[in-house]
Design a protein around this motif. Structure first.
Motif, PDB file in Angstrom:
ATOM      1  N   GLU A 138      47.858  37.647  14.151  1.00 60.05           N
ATOM      2  CA  GLU A 138      49.014  36.558  14.979  1.00 60.05           C
ATOM      3  C   GLU A 138      49.857  37.338  15.746  1.00 60.05           C
ATOM      4  OE1 GLU A 138      50.409  32.951  16.270  1.00 60.05           O
ATOM      5  OE2 GLU A 138      47.607  33.770  16.071  1.00 60.05           O
ATOM      6  N   GLN A 182      50.656  37.659  19.304  1.00 58.61           N
ATOM      7  CA  GLN A 182      52.043  37.117  19.425  1.00 58.61           C
ATOM      8  C   GLN A 182      52.842  38.287  20.405  1.00 58.61           C
ATOM      9  OE1 GLN A 182      53.601  34.154  19.808  1.00 58.61           O
ATOM     10  NE2 GLN A 182      51.506  33.004  18.116  1.00 58.61           N
ATOM     11  N   SER A 237      57.496  32.214  21.855  1.00 57.64           N
ATOM     12  CA  SER A 237      56.985  31.552  20.836  1.00 57.64           C
ATOM     13  C   SER A 237      57.578  29.965  20.936  1.00 57.64           C
ATOM     14  CB  SER A 237      57.216  31.685  19.799  1.00 57.64           C
ATOM     15  OG  SER A 237      58.382  31.988  18.793  1.00 57.64           O
ATOM     16  N   TYR A 278      54.047  19.613  26.320  1.00 62.61           N
ATOM     17  CA  TYR A 278      53.029  20.092  25.650  1.00 62.61           C
ATOM     18  C   TYR A 278      52.038  20.585  26.367  1.00 62.61           C
ATOM     19  CZ  TYR A 278      56.299  20.564  21.388  1.00 62.61           C
ATOM     20  OH  TYR A 278      57.317  21.631  20.671  1.00 62.61           O
ATOM     21  N   GLU A 300      50.996  25.489  22.667  1.00 63.02           N
ATOM     22  CA  GLU A 300      51.155  26.801  21.499  1.00 63.02           C
ATOM     23  C   GLU A 300      52.418  27.282  21.899  1.00 63.02           C
ATOM     24  OE1 GLU A 300      48.503  30.066  22.050  1.00 63.02           O
ATOM     25  OE2 GLU A 300      46.670  29.070  21.017  1.00 63.02           O
ATOM     26  N   GLU A 338      56.991  25.928  21.261  1.00 61.18           N
ATOM     27  CA  GLU A 338      58.202  25.043  20.510  1.00 61.18           C
ATOM     28  C   GLU A 338      59.072  24.543  21.559  1.00 61.18           C
ATOM     29  OE1 GLU A 338      56.584  25.960  15.802  1.00 61.18           O
ATOM     30  OE2 GLU A 338      59.021  26.193  17.109  1.00 61.18           O
TER      31      GLU A 338
END
Length: 303
Positions: free
Chosen positions: A78, A82, A92, A115, A120, A122
């Motif tokens: 991850e 990222q 993110s 969304y 993915e 926020e």
């Protein structure tokens, strides 16, 4: 303490139950797999696998180690993913500061559409009042501000797009003593009653109020929903954004009054950090549209 390759070897051996099978999957010779496992066991000073005739089984310590190793492997993957996204202009999360004057229905639609486009990423929303919107931008607590009113009180790298003017209505409850006064209201008449106003949510910038007479008592509320209830209950007088007051005036719940000195409209804008654009922010700025679209969707009760 352990490399990604070492953790991967332990995971593969545990999953397949054999040094030979793990070696085949990882394109290694069985002796290399066996050596790596022994090396890790020496570092830990524990036995991870019971060596049987043609297979291996995890010990209790081995079971725990494999569980933790898999969490670390997942986290390492991850982090890599990222980091690559950030390098390509992604982040993110995106934070938006909304002035409390904006239409709530448009907020819900924005969240739904965002969304659908970025499942993915926020979306962090905060509701601010007056200079609290600018404060959120200045303090980097927001990437974008919607409905910021008045002149820009901060310097720096801020871009903005006009949203048109926000009009205000001076209102009282239908049952308020001033409701039946059939002339422009004087300061002497108004100062007898508390002014219903919102508390500026700014943390560092100077706070401001929409309208208040000298030495007039205030009834301070956290948002326009609370203010509406206070106006309807006849607890005070004051200004309300026209797109919020219009339905209540039409229903006869509130009465619009005229002041001797009419209150001027407020300029509103969309604002964002110039050098903080990424795919999600660029999409939002295009989605929000030009000045006419912004005014229609966020400030106009008729839309």
């Amino acid at each position: 303490m352990f490399s990604h390759q070492e953790l991967l070897i332990i995971d593969t051996v545990a999953r397949l139950g054999s040094f030979a099978a793990a070696a085949n999957e990882l394109n290694r010779v069985p002796s290399a797999i066996s050596y790596s496992v022994k090396s890790i066991e020496r570092k830990l000073a524990v036995t991870l696998f019971k060596r049987l005739h043609r297979k291996v089984e995890l010990t209790s310590a081995g079971t725990y180690f494999v569980e933790q190793s898999r969490l670390i492997l997942k986290q390492m993957t991850e982090i890599k993913f990222q980091t690559q996204r950030v390098a390509n202009g992604w982040q993110s999360s995106v934070s938006i500061a909304l002035d409390n004057v904006v239409r709530e229905a448009s907020v819900n639609q924005l969240v739904h559409d965002f969304y659908a486009q970025f499942p993915e990423v926020e979306l962090l929303l905060t509701m601010e009042v007056f200079n609290g919107v600018w404060d959120a931008l200045a303090d980097n607590r927001a990437d974008i501000a919607i409905g910021a009113t008045a002149a820009i009180p901060i310097g720096g790298n801020i871009s903005y797009r006009a949203m048109g003017s926000l009009s205000w209505d001076f209102v009282v409850s239908a049952n308020h003593p001033l409701a039946s006064v059939d002339k422009p209201l004087t300061e002497e008449e108004l100062i007898q009653y508390p002014c219903i106003c919102l508390e500026d949510s700014s943390r560092t910038l100077p706070k401001r109020v929409t309208w208040l007479l000298d030495n007039q008592r205030r009834l301070v509320v956290p948002n326009w929903h609370s203010a509406e209830q206070c106006f309807i209950a006849g607890l005070g007088v004051g200004l309300m954004p026209s797109h919020r007051s219009a339905p209540l005036i039409a229903a006869g719940t509130l009465i619009e009054k005229t002041l001797l000195t009419p209150y001027q409209d407020s300029s509103c804008c969309l604002a964002w950090h110039k050098n903080n654009e990424n795919p999600a922010i660029s999409w939002l700025l295009e989605y929000l549209g030009d000045s006419d679209k912004l005014h229609a969707q966020w400030l106009n009760s008729a839309s």
